[in-house]
Design a protein around this motif. Structure first.
Motif, PDB file in Angstrom:
ATOM      1  N   PRO A 164       0.784  -1.232   0.000  1.00 30.46           N
ATOM      2  CA  PRO A 164       0.000   0.000   0.000  1.00 30.46           C
ATOM      3  C   PRO A 164       0.817   1.284   0.000  1.00 30.46           C
ATOM      4  O   PRO A 164       0.249   2.373  -0.169  1.00 30.46           O
ATOM      5  N   PRO A 186      -6.763   4.239  -3.981  1.00 31.31           N
ATOM      6  CA  PRO A 186      -6.101   3.165  -3.237  1.00 31.31           C
ATOM      7  C   PRO A 186      -7.110   2.082  -2.869  1.00 31.31           C
ATOM      8  O   PRO A 186      -8.321   2.274  -2.978  1.00 31.31           O
ATOM      9  N   ALA A 194      -3.190   4.713   3.220  1.00 31.53           N
ATOM     10  CA  ALA A 194      -3.274   5.629   2.077  1.00 31.53           C
ATOM     11  C   ALA A 194      -3.417   7.079   2.535  1.00 31.53           C
ATOM     12  O   ALA A 194      -2.792   7.990   1.973  1.00 31.53           O
ATOM     13  N   MET A 213      -7.153  11.962  -4.003  1.00 30.46           N
ATOM     14  CA  MET A 213      -7.384  10.597  -3.558  1.00 30.46           C
ATOM     15  C   MET A 213      -8.864  10.375  -3.342  1.00 30.46           C
ATOM     16  O   MET A 213      -9.512  11.133  -2.611  1.00 30.46           O
TER      17      MET A 213
END
Length: 493
Positions: A164, A186, A194, A213
């Motif tokens: 990750p 993610p 993340a 994100m």
């Protein structure tokens, strides 16, 4: 902040998306809990269950930011990556702890991966000062002809849960330094990790909208990235089935795409191999990170002359491996990352026995009652495996080794190539001729001699052959080929 102000329990963070330089809760307000795979009753965070509207906002932010971002020099963009690297490295303990609690790998491995993420950022920060084109002789004596490179624009990054930190960073860093903006999805299973990575980019001072994100279900956000008209390139790491859908969707609308998918990676043990080293490499390559690596050793192809000796040495060492919580310093092998992965691994172990392979050791829940609440499987070693069995053909993504006997090196290489995958392969030998033959005849994007299959150097190209990739390469200077387009310039006074 990375964690929502609206969480009812500050010890169990509610993760926000990061869009346009701000932390924003999902528009729906919905989140899904994530558990610690070592103690499935322990909730470690609540990940956004984002919708297409969240993705649309992120793409719009990336589009708004991309023109100013590409006008910066490579050195200016690189300077911000250096700052992000320093922040990531300074938070190694915090990020490593979050990673272990979310997906189970040992704390040592998690901290090592975080350190690698910082190294990747620094590598690509330096890429901002490298040449990006060539001067080409023109047929016109008065003309100047040269090449330069243009960024794609907005890049969609879809990354998995098993690495990750390292995988998203090795996608995001080159995208940024070559002048693109990013929308990152993610894995929801590692949402806390993340968010901690995203905080490093935020605090490094990247302009609003340059990195965004959005966390949510793959069928919504991942597929949304693949089909979004505002995203010019998609880079994906994950399963073959999902990767093919992503690639087909991107292709249909003319977007550039890059896929890194599965592997069924062989290690070949030649008759002249150092068996002690070969055993150590098989265990490390196949069982570290609970076998949850795309480059993990899965098929162990041993030449007949040393088969029994190698098998005995392998079993002796496998049975000494300690299974447990990754936060325990004595643990060598953590849990599977989720209930789904745990059930998949057990399903393949059942299938291996049903198809006629002999389970020599492991392949069950540990006897320790303190591990009963986790997704633990003791490392399994199968004997009498043929290349037609499911455990020799399908990616398991768990701590399972399949022993396959070969008459000689020629048959071993044939067996190694007898797969739809072609990601990584390894040979143990003391003979230079054997090594050269293996390198020339093995169908894999990464071939290693006297080293385990699971090892990727950040400065070298990485990618697979056959069904393991889209035949593109990640990492090293090869990354520029995906994240930019060549522009040929012809100038005449």
């Amino acid at each position: 902040m990375a964690f929502s102000e609206h969480t009812t329990n500050p010890e169990i963070p509610a993760i926000d998306n990061y869009i346009g330089g701000e932390w924003k809760p999902p528009i729906s307000g919905k989140r899904k809990p994530g558990c610690n795979p070592a103690r499935s009753s322990e909730i470690v965070g609540h990940a956004p269950d984002s919708e297409r509207a969240d993705l649309d906002k992120a793409v719009a932010s990336a589009e708004a930011a991309r023109h100013a971002w590409r006008k910066l020099t490579g050195a200016q963009r690189g300077a911000l990556l250096y700052k992000a690297a320093d922040l990531l490295e300074s938070r190694m303990d915090e990020i490593g702890l979050a990673m272990t609690r979310e997906m189970g790998k040992t704390l040592g491995e998690a901290k090592g991966e975080t350190a690698r993420g910082a190294a990747i950022l620094r590598y690509y920060a330096g890429e901002g000062m490298r040449p990006v084109g060539d001067v080409i002789p023109a047929t016109d004596a008065e003309a100047l002809m040269f090449t330069t490179r243009a960024p794609l624009g907005v890049v969609g990054v879809i990354s998995p849960w098993n690495f990750p930190v390292a995988i998203p960073v090795w996608k995001i860093a080159p995208a940024l330094v070559y002048g693109n903006t990013v929308v990152w999805k993610p894995a929801a299973e590692t949402a806390v990790t993340a968010s901690l990575i995203m905080a490093c980019f935020d605090e490094a001072g990247l302009p609003a909208g340059v990195v965004n994100m959005v966390i949510g279900d793959g069928a919504v956000i991942g597929q949304g990235i693949a089909e979004h008209p505002g995203i010019h390139g998609v880079t994906f790491t994950g399963s073959n089935a999902v990767g093919k859908r992503v690639g087909q969707t991107a292709l249909a609308r003319g977007a550039k795409y890059q896929l890194e998918m599965g592997g069924k990676n062989p290690i070949i043990i030649a008759a002249d191999a150092d068996l002690e080293l070969a055993v150590d490499a098989t265990i490390s390559g196949g069982l570290r990170s609970t076998g949850q690596k795309c480059t993990a050793t899965s098929r162990v192809i041993v030449v007949r002359d040393v088969y029994e000796t190698f098998r005995a040495k392998l079993l002796d060492k496998v049975q000494t491996l300690r299974v447990g919580d990754g936060l325990n310093a004595e643990t060598w092998l953590g849990p599977c990352a989720s209930r789904k992965q745990y059930e998949t691994v057990l399903g393949y172990i059942r299938k291996g026995r049903e198809e006629g392979a002999e389970l020599l050791v492991g392949g069950k829940r540990p006897d320790d009652p303190s591990l009963a609440d986790g997704y633990f499987v003791t490392p399994a070693v199968f004997d009498r495996v043929t290349s037609k069995m499911s455990i020799a053909r399908e990616e398991i993504f768990g701590p399972v080794l399949a022993l396959i006997e070969a008459r000689d090196l020629n048959e071993a290489i044939e067996l190694a190539n007898d797969t739809e995958y072609g990601l990584s392969a390894s040979l143990y030998t003391s003979n230079l001729g054997n090594a050269l033959k293996f390198v020339q005849e093995t169908d894999a994007g990464l071939v290693r001699v006297n080293a385990e299959t699971a090892g990727v150097e950040l400065q070298a190209p990485f990618g697979g052959m056959k069904g393991s990739s889209s035949h593109s390469r990640e990492q090293g200077q090869a990354a520029i080929e995906f994240y930019t387009s060549v522009k040929t310039v012809f100038m005449k006074p």
